[in-house]
Each structure stands twice: as C-alpha cells, then as structure tokens.
Design an enzyme around this catalytic site. Sequence first.
Site, PDB file in Angstrom:
ATOM      1  N   ALA A   1     -36.568   5.634  -2.538  1.00 24.40           N
ATOM      2  CA  ALA A   1     -37.573   6.259  -1.666  1.00 24.40           C
ATOM      3  C   ALA A   1     -37.467   5.612  -0.297  1.00 24.40           C
ATOM      4  O   ALA A   1     -37.009   4.468  -0.171  1.00 24.40           O
ATOM      5  CB  ALA A   1     -38.953   6.037  -2.257  1.00 24.40           C
ATOM      6  N   GLY A   9     -35.877   5.258  -6.510  1.00 18.93           N
ATOM      7  CA  GLY A   9     -36.058   6.705  -6.665  1.00 18.93           C
ATOM      8  C   GLY A   9     -34.741   7.450  -6.777  1.00 18.93           C
ATOM      9  O   GLY A   9     -34.679   8.525  -7.375  1.00 18.93           O
ATOM     10  N   GLU A  57     -33.797   7.149 -10.337  1.00 21.42           N
ATOM     11  CA  GLU A  57     -34.741   7.972 -11.099  1.00 21.42           C
ATOM     12  C   GLU A  57     -34.430   9.460 -10.948  1.00 21.42           C
ATOM     13  O   GLU A  57     -34.520  10.222 -11.909  1.00 21.42           O
ATOM     14  CB  GLU A  57     -36.171   7.659 -10.635  1.00 21.42           C
ATOM     15  CG  GLU A  57     -36.577   6.228 -10.989  1.00 21.42           C
ATOM     16  CD  GLU A  57     -37.864   5.798 -10.296  1.00 21.42           C
ATOM     17  OE1 GLU A  57     -37.864   5.702  -9.045  1.00 21.42           O
ATOM     18  OE2 GLU A  57     -38.866   5.566 -10.987  1.00 21.42           O
ATOM     19  N   GLU A 117     -37.245  -2.043  -7.136  1.00 20.05           N
ATOM     20  CA  GLU A 117     -38.584  -1.963  -6.527  1.00 20.05           C
ATOM     21  C   GLU A 117     -39.340  -3.285  -6.616  1.00 20.05           C
ATOM     22  O   GLU A 117     -40.183  -3.588  -5.779  1.00 20.05           O
ATOM     23  CB  GLU A 117     -39.418  -0.855  -7.205  1.00 20.05           C
ATOM     24  CG  GLU A 117     -38.933   0.561  -6.933  1.00 20.05           C
ATOM     25  CD  GLU A 117     -37.971   1.095  -7.981  1.00 20.05           C
ATOM     26  OE1 GLU A 117     -37.309   0.276  -8.665  1.00 20.05           O
ATOM     27  OE2 GLU A 117     -37.879   2.330  -8.106  1.00 20.05           O
TER      28      GLU A 117
HETATM   29  N1  CO8 Z   1     -35.400   3.398   2.669  1.00 19.36           N
HETATM   30  C1  CO8 Z   1     -35.217   3.503   4.013  1.00 19.36           C
HETATM   31  N2  CO8 Z   1     -34.076   3.139   4.617  1.00 19.36           N
HETATM   32  C2  CO8 Z   1     -33.091   2.642   3.866  1.00 19.36           C
HETATM   33  C3  CO8 Z   1     -33.203   2.510   2.484  1.00 19.36           C
HETATM   34  C4  CO8 Z   1     -34.422   2.926   1.869  1.00 19.36           C
HETATM   35  N3  CO8 Z   1     -34.623   2.894   0.551  1.00 19.36           N
HETATM   36  N4  CO8 Z   1     -32.061   1.984   1.996  1.00 19.36           N
HETATM   37  C5  CO8 Z   1     -31.258   1.811   3.053  1.00 19.36           C
HETATM   38  N5  CO8 Z   1     -31.872   2.206   4.174  1.00 19.36           N
HETATM   39  C6  CO8 Z   1     -31.353   2.165   5.542  1.00 19.36           C
HETATM   40  C7  CO8 Z   1     -31.352   0.767   6.107  1.00 19.36           C
HETATM   41  O1  CO8 Z   1     -32.630   0.430   6.604  1.00 19.36           O
HETATM   42  C8  CO8 Z   1     -30.307   0.882   7.169  1.00 19.36           C
HETATM   43  O2  CO8 Z   1     -30.874   1.525   8.293  1.00 19.36           O
HETATM   44  P1  CO8 Z   1     -30.695   0.881   9.781  1.00 19.36           P
HETATM   45  O3  CO8 Z   1     -29.220   0.956  10.021  1.00 19.36           O
HETATM   46  O4  CO8 Z   1     -31.488   1.794  10.648  1.00 19.36           O
HETATM   47  O5  CO8 Z   1     -31.199  -0.519   9.696  1.00 19.36           O
HETATM   48  C9  CO8 Z   1     -29.299   1.856   6.572  1.00 19.36           C
HETATM   49  O6  CO8 Z   1     -29.993   2.556   5.555  1.00 19.36           O
HETATM   50  C10 CO8 Z   1     -28.119   1.170   5.948  1.00 19.36           C
HETATM   51  O7  CO8 Z   1     -28.615   0.217   5.025  1.00 19.36           O
HETATM   52  P2  CO8 Z   1     -28.133  -1.316   4.997  1.00 19.36           P
HETATM   53  O8  CO8 Z   1     -27.783  -1.764   6.381  1.00 19.36           O
HETATM   54  O9  CO8 Z   1     -29.176  -2.099   4.276  1.00 19.36           O
HETATM   55  O10 CO8 Z   1     -26.782  -1.159   4.150  1.00 19.36           O
HETATM   56  P3  CO8 Z   1     -26.121  -2.249   3.217  1.00 19.36           P
HETATM   57  O11 CO8 Z   1     -24.810  -1.680   2.838  1.00 19.36           O
HETATM   58  O12 CO8 Z   1     -26.144  -3.592   3.870  1.00 19.36           O
HETATM   59  O13 CO8 Z   1     -27.068  -2.369   1.911  1.00 19.36           O
HETATM   60  C11 CO8 Z   1     -28.401  -1.482   0.093  1.00 19.36           C
HETATM   61  C12 CO8 Z   1     -27.187  -1.284   1.058  1.00 19.36           C
HETATM   62  C13 CO8 Z   1     -28.103  -2.636  -0.854  1.00 19.36           C
HETATM   63  C14 CO8 Z   1     -28.538  -0.193  -0.694  1.00 19.36           C
HETATM   64  C15 CO8 Z   1     -29.663  -1.791   0.926  1.00 19.36           C
HETATM   65  O14 CO8 Z   1     -29.777  -0.813   1.954  1.00 19.36           O
HETATM   66  C16 CO8 Z   1     -30.936  -1.760   0.112  1.00 19.36           C
HETATM   67  O15 CO8 Z   1     -31.219  -2.700  -0.597  1.00 19.36           O
HETATM   68  N6  CO8 Z   1     -31.730  -0.676   0.258  1.00 19.36           N
HETATM   69  C17 CO8 Z   1     -33.028  -0.577  -0.392  1.00 19.36           C
HETATM   70  C18 CO8 Z   1     -32.889  -0.308  -1.876  1.00 19.36           C
HETATM   71  C19 CO8 Z   1     -34.262  -0.241  -2.514  1.00 19.36           C
HETATM   72  O16 CO8 Z   1     -35.004  -1.200  -2.515  1.00 19.36           O
HETATM   73  N7  CO8 Z   1     -34.588   0.924  -3.097  1.00 19.36           N
HETATM   74  C20 CO8 Z   1     -35.883   1.141  -3.742  1.00 19.36           C
HETATM   75  C21 CO8 Z   1     -36.847   1.761  -2.775  1.00 19.36           C
HETATM   76  S1  CO8 Z   1     -38.474   1.947  -3.466  1.00 19.36           S
HETATM   77  C22 CO8 Z   1     -38.372   3.307  -4.471  1.00 19.36           C
HETATM   78  O17 CO8 Z   1     -37.364   3.939  -4.561  1.00 19.36           O
HETATM   79  C23 CO8 Z   1     -39.618   3.674  -5.236  1.00 19.36           C
HETATM   80  C24 CO8 Z   1     -39.469   5.050  -5.896  1.00 19.36           C
HETATM   81  C25 CO8 Z   1     -40.785   5.543  -6.461  1.00 19.36           C
HETATM   82  C26 CO8 Z   1     -41.658   6.210  -5.420  1.00 19.36           C
HETATM   83  C27 CO8 Z   1     -42.825   6.962  -6.027  1.00 19.36           C
HETATM   84  C28 CO8 Z   1     -43.681   7.636  -4.934  1.00 19.36           C
HETATM   85  C29 CO8 Z   1     -44.812   8.457  -5.495  1.00 19.36           C
END
Ligand code: CO8
Length: 258
Positions: free
Chosen positions: A65, A109, A112, A132
């Site tokens: 998400a 997400g 999921e 998460e």
């Molecule tokens: N949300 C928003 N932006 C994201 C996300 C995300 N989940 N993941 C990556 N991005 C963005 C980064 O912020 C970055 O943007 P910017 O260049 O503007 O800074 C760009 O994508 C590239 O990401 P990275 O520079 O971090 O790339 P890396 O190759 O270094 O790392 C990873 C890749 C490991 C995937 C890393 O980006 C990461 O850890 N991302 C987050 C993963 C995460 O925690 N996911 C879970 C999110 S919470 C969720 O999904 C809950 C679901 C249930 C919701 C229910 C609602 C009702």
Amino acid sequence: MAYETIIVEVEDHVATIALNRPDALNALNSHLLAELAQALTEADANDKVRCIILTGSAKAFAAGADIKEMSEKTFVEMFLGDFFEPAIEATAKVRKPVIAAVSGYALGGGCELAMMCDFIIASDTAKFGQPEINLGVIAGIGGTQRLTRYVGKSKSMDMHLTGRFMDAEEAERSGLVSRVVPAKKLMEEAQSAASKIAEKSMIATMAAKQAVNRSYETTLTEGLLFERRLFHSLFSTEDQKEGMAAFLEKRTAQFRDR
Ligand code: CO8
C-alpha cells in the site's frame, strides 16, 4: 477506457492488467486501486476475455500500500475511507480465472493482492513479504489469513513477525506460488497458461474455480458435496458432451460455453 496507473491490454481472449506506477514500485494508492477495481470488473464482463493476468513491472509487482498516502491518516479516515475495499470486492467477484504474474517485489498489500488471484506464477527475481510490522502495523487485506493458508502457521508467523522477504525458490517450495520461471520468460509463461485456460469450456472453468475456492470456506464434507453437485451439473452442458466425444474421437474439443 484510459487509465493513469494501470495498463490494460486484451489480446487473444486474455486481458492483461499491468500495475503502472514505476516511480513508486507500483505502490497501491487509492487512485490505482479504484482503476484496478474498474478494470477487473470490465474484464470480467467482457465476452472476449476468458482469462485475466494481473502483473506489475520487472522490478515490482507492487511494494505494498502507498505509505506516503497512508502515513498521516487517522483511524477514522482509514475506517471510513477503507480505500482497499473496492479492489478487494472487485477481485473477489471476478468469476473468470485471474493469474498473478509476479516479478520483483510483492510486499504487504502487493503480496496480499497476488494471493487474492487464483494462482501465482513467479519470476526467479520475485520477493514476497509482509513487512508491515516494520511500519508499526500489520497486514490489512488478508495477509495474516491467506498467507497462513498458503504456507502454514510457522512460516506465516515468521514472515509477519520478522518482516523478512521470501525469495521465489522458497515461495514455490512452500506452496505460495505454482511455478517459478526465468524473469525474461514470465509474461510468456503467464500468457501460455492463460491461453490454455482460455481454450477450455468457460462453464467448467468457472465451476473449477468456485469449487477450489469453496475449500477455503467450508468443511471437507460440505466441500466434497459442493464439488459433486457441480460435477453432476456439468453433465447438463453441451461442452461436457463435446469434451468427452472429442476425447473418444481423438480430436481437439471445440467448446462453445453451452
Ligand atoms: N509506498 C509508497 N512508496 C513506495 C513504497 C510504498 N509501499 N515502496 C516503495 N516506494 C517508493 C519509494 O519511496 C521510492 O520513492 P522515491 O524515489 O520518491 O523516494 C521508490 O518507491 C523506490 O523505492 P526505494 O528507493 O525504497 O527502492 P529500493 O530498491 O531501495 O527498495 C523496497 C525497495 C525494499 C521494496 C523498499 O522500497 C521498501 O521497503 N518499500 C516498502 C515496502 C513495505 O513496507 N510495504 C508494505 C506497505 S504497508 C501495506 O502494504 C499494508 C497493506 C494493507 C492496507 C489495508 C488498508 C485498508
């Protein structure tokens, strides 16, 4: 219809929906989720479509998400907004088969969403995770329930509590994905599976999907009864006559969804 965060193509009876927010690793924001819900509903209603592929990019199926969108939300906003709901409902309502073709990150997400599809074909670069916990929350659209059913309690707990990622090899070994293919072959393999599905009788296909999904929701006895009734009912179709006649006549069946 023109979309901004997804790309939809329909070719040879297969609709391919590609998540397309490359700058955010396909993070699922409310705009994308609304477009996804609409595209799934349209593909399901489109007579030309017999199978759907949901995919992302080489680097990410979806990294979860959208954390930027969620970070400042209050409980009330999350509760009332429930921005995942249309996509969850739309995915659950699709009666045609949906294959997730996953390359790169399928996290939170994103993992999921892949698990909501009927089966997952992964590239050898795929990484699955429910991280998460690192954000001070837990999975919110089925991760604790579906991952546990896919891979069992111990591994599911491990994933949810440590937030570690699972690579494609481990995902296949533990039953999360149906097959792993080289990254370059992912779409070819998914399309080939989708084309095979598209050749079958849509009635039998939908019945098979319903019956397998029922196994998640009911007891073995009830599930077996449900399957048996569907099996019997398929003998009222022309496609059953055609399928069995074709086998006996050593030719390819021509199904007409009747
Ligand atoms: N949300 C928003 N932006 C994201 C996300 C995300 N989940 N993941 C990556 N991005 C963005 C980064 O912020 C970055 O943007 P910017 O260049 O503007 O800074 C760009 O994508 C590239 O990401 P990275 O520079 O971090 O790339 P890396 O190759 O270094 O790392 C990873 C890749 C490991 C995937 C890393 O980006 C990461 O850890 N991302 C987050 C993963 C995460 O925690 N996911 C879970 C999110 S919470 C969720 O999904 C809950 C679901 C249930 C919701 C229910 C609602 C009702």
